[in-house]
Design an enzyme around this catalytic site. Structure first.
Site, PDB file in Angstrom:
ATOM      1  N   CYS A 103       0.804  -1.237   0.000  1.00 35.82           N
ATOM      2  CA  CYS A 103       0.000   0.000   0.000  1.00 35.82           C
ATOM      3  C   CYS A 103       0.833   1.282   0.000  1.00 35.82           C
ATOM      4  CB  CYS A 103      -1.013   0.030   1.144  1.00 35.82           C
ATOM      5  SG  CYS A 103      -0.342   0.224   2.803  1.00 35.82           S
ATOM      6  N   TYR A 147      -1.253   4.309   1.903  1.00 35.09           N
ATOM      7  CA  TYR A 147      -2.486   4.581   1.144  1.00 35.09           C
ATOM      8  C   TYR A 147      -2.598   6.053   0.761  1.00 35.09           C
ATOM      9  CZ  TYR A 147      -4.693  -0.006   2.123  1.00 35.09           C
ATOM     10  OH  TYR A 147      -5.004  -1.343   2.185  1.00 35.09           O
ATOM     11  N   TRP A 165      -3.679   5.481   6.760  1.00 32.64           N
ATOM     12  CA  TRP A 165      -3.614   4.042   6.975  1.00 32.64           C
ATOM     13  C   TRP A 165      -2.167   3.643   7.215  1.00 32.64           C
ATOM     14  CZ3 TRP A 165      -1.062  -0.228   5.327  1.00 32.64           C
ATOM     15  CH2 TRP A 165      -1.601  -1.463   5.680  1.00 32.64           C
ATOM     16  N   TYR A 378     -10.812  -5.880  -4.112  1.00 33.42           N
ATOM     17  CA  TYR A 378      -9.809  -5.236  -3.269  1.00 33.42           C
ATOM     18  C   TYR A 378      -8.425  -5.831  -3.566  1.00 33.42           C
ATOM     19  CZ  TYR A 378      -8.212  -3.026   1.128  1.00 33.42           C
ATOM     20  OH  TYR A 378      -7.589  -2.241   2.076  1.00 33.42           O
ATOM     21  N   HIS A 379      -7.445  -4.954  -3.778  1.00 30.49           N
ATOM     22  CA  HIS A 379      -6.056  -5.345  -4.061  1.00 30.49           C
ATOM     23  C   HIS A 379      -5.875  -5.908  -5.465  1.00 30.49           C
ATOM     24  CE1 HIS A 379      -5.535  -5.757   0.571  1.00 30.49           C
ATOM     25  NE2 HIS A 379      -5.331  -4.514   0.156  1.00 30.49           N
ATOM     26  N   HIS A 476      -4.289  -0.353  -5.403  1.00 33.58           N
ATOM     27  CA  HIS A 476      -5.473   0.075  -4.662  1.00 33.58           C
ATOM     28  C   HIS A 476      -6.343   1.055  -5.450  1.00 33.58           C
ATOM     29  CE1 HIS A 476      -2.945  -1.639  -1.514  1.00 33.58           C
ATOM     30  NE2 HIS A 476      -4.041  -1.795  -0.802  1.00 33.58           N
TER      31      HIS A 476
END
Length: 542
Positions: A103, A147, A165, A378-379, A476
């Protein structure tokens, strides 16, 4: 498949199979085609274009999961699109830079190297050199973050802001801006605070508060020489990185749009940004249910000065609402949207969007494309390759394999409709046979040009348009590096092209595509444009 009973699972699988069969029966010249999955040794959570046309991918200090706080190493894997019909992943290796690069903010530097800043080990910065194939340690950021939003500026420097994050409890907020260059390292811009990039209404909507509201910032260098902040906040901003301590000013609302976390933006034409989807909350876990959006907007920065409000127009509704998707600009100026969920949730494939969609800016229309073989939620990542196809991979990196979460150790390669004739045969593509720049070739035998240069490009057939698409990087759902700048061809086979200025083309590597009258693109030639300028460090004490 999570909490569904066996009968429900049977019908879901049956409907999915029928949908895939129906889509496969459609015309590839209308919907394109996804390849069979290409196996990887990791879940590719981040991806970046390398100057030689290969892709750099990585996950975290684990192949298949992550930690929010940690250090040590990162699993990396190179994907070679030239080995086999759909490319080959070359096997994972570890990078021991005391940096878990899960991230981060990512930049394609002017010299072709890849910068990864923050993430799990939240102050670390690492740089991958494609000449050596090695990650090396760079200076730590002043402010720990993960992030966040990163972007390469017109002078070649790196800008970052936000990113609460990471780092554990008590580390939220205060993620002010910083700027980096090789000579200066990271320098703080204290007049651009992490709290400037969201509103009280955004904070009210975001169920996880400060922990999420400053995540995944959309940042775009504009032709007026300033930096534009497009969201996910409901309000946009102009940023001046050269003012003492930096400066940020309001640029108005994004049309009628609200806070759109995990939506996407992409610059598909000169100063034109397409915003797609998102949700009014990130999603705390697999059961979160904030609905995803199906809206899109075009933000037009043309003719807009610093501090002025750009023109924002509604660009239509998608067939499927989605968040945590990816958007990829194609050589012809259309934008491919892949993956995502029907709601803001993490670590689940339930509610995934297998259907791709394509935006046509000529009439603000959306068309449903082919179905993917696997969920990309997600991801997951997507990125354009030099052959005009799109790499779509990853998804998962699950903290457990419950609640419909699956680790996708693979990627699929999407061939857009422009690669096919109406009878489903492969279209004949124009070929760029020569580029005369008057300069010596670079390290990767690419063309090397500077701003304002006039280059002569020869093609084997008549072409009407060229497009420059910047090599980019995604993780992301965020890719602030990609941009498409069209150039007009002569309509014949010999073309004089003038390289635009650095405000339109931040220095670095670009794909040069030639397009015929039917919109069929060539395989790209790689061009290195410009170089980084010495950073004039603002006086941060003022």
């Amino acid at each position: 498949m999570g909490q569904f009973n066996p009968l429900q699972r049977y019908f879901i699988l049956l409907l999915s199979s029928l949908a895939i069969v129906a889509t496969c029966a459609q015309d590839r010249s209308e919907v394109g085609e996804f390849s069979e999955p290409v196996p990887f040794g990791i879940v590719p959570v981040a991806v970046a274009n390398l100057p030689d046309g290969r892709l750099l991918t990585w996950s975290s200090q684990f192949r298949n999961t992550f930690m929010e706080i940690g250090d040590g190493m990162t699993f990396t894997e190179i994907y070679d699109p030239f080995m086999g019909p759909d490319g080959t992943a070359l096997g994972e290796f570890t990078s021991n830079t005391d940096h878990d690069m899960f991230c981060p903010g990512i930049n394609n530097l002017a010299d072709g190297r890849i910068l990864s800043a923050g993430g799990t080990t939240s102050e670390r910065t690492s740089i991958y050199d494609p000449k050596t194939g090695v990650w090396s340690v760079a200076q730590d950021m002043n402010i720990p973050r993960g992030y966040q939003g990163n972007v390469t500026l017109s002078n070649g420097a790196v800008f970052t802001v936000g990113g609460s994050w990471s780092g554990g409890a008590g580390n939220n907020g205060g993620k002010d801006a910083e700027i980096w260059s090789p000579l200066t390292g990271w320098v703080e811009l204290p007049n651009i605070t992490g709290e400037d990039i969201y509103t009280s209404n955004d904070l009210f909507l975001e169920k996880q508060g400060e922990y999420r509201v400053d995540n995944h910032i959309w940042l775009w260098p504009a032709s007026n020489g300033k930096l534009f902040h497009a969201g996910p906040s409901e309000r946009m901003h102009w940023i001046d990185t050269e003012a003492p301590g930096g400066e940020i000013v309001d640029a108005g609302p994004r049309g009628g749009d609200t806070y759109s976390m995990k939506g996407t933006t992409v610059m598909f034409d000169v100063d034109k940004i397409l915003k797609v989807g998102g949700a009014e909350s990130y999603g705390a876990d697999f059961s979160s249910n904030t609905p995803a959006k199906d809206n899109s907007y075009v933000i037009d920065l043309n003719g807009t000065g610093y501090g002025e409000f750009p023109n924002v127009t509604f660009a239509g509704n998608l067939a499927f609402n989605r968040t945590m998707h990816n958007s990829t600009v194609l050589p012809d100026g259309t934008v491919l949207v892949t993956g995502g969920l029907d709601r803001g949730a993490v670590f689940t494939d339930q509610g995934s969007r297998l259907e791709a969609e394509l935006f046509d800016p000529t009439n603000n229309s959306w068309t449903t494309m082919a179905l993917m073989h696997e969920a990309r939620t997600y991801h997951s990542v997507a990125i354009l390759m030099t052959d005009g196809r799109v790499f779509v991979g990853g998804g998962g990196l699950c903290n457990n394999l419950l609640n419909g979460c699956e680790n996708h150790f693979n990627a699929e390669i999407y061939s857009p409709p422009y690669l096919f004739n109406s009878d489903n045969s492969l279209a004949e593509r124009p070929v760029i046979t020569n580029i005369n720049t008057g300069n010596a070739a670079g390290y990767y035998e690419e063309a090397v040009v500077d701003y304002g240069d006039v280059i002569e490009v020869t093609t084997d057939s008549d072409v009407t348009e060229f497009s420059l698409i910047r090599f980019s990087a995604a993780t992301h759902s965020t890719n602030n590096e990609q941009r498409r700048i069209p150039l007009t061809g002569s309509g014949s086979r010999t073309h004089q092209l003038t390289i635009p200025n650095r405000n339109l083309l931040p220095p670095g590597y670009y794909m040069l595509f030639a397009l015929d009258a039917n919109g069929v693109p060539s395989v790209a030639k790689t061009i290195k444009i410009g170089s980084a300028l010495p950073l004039d460090v603002p006086n941060t004490n003022l």
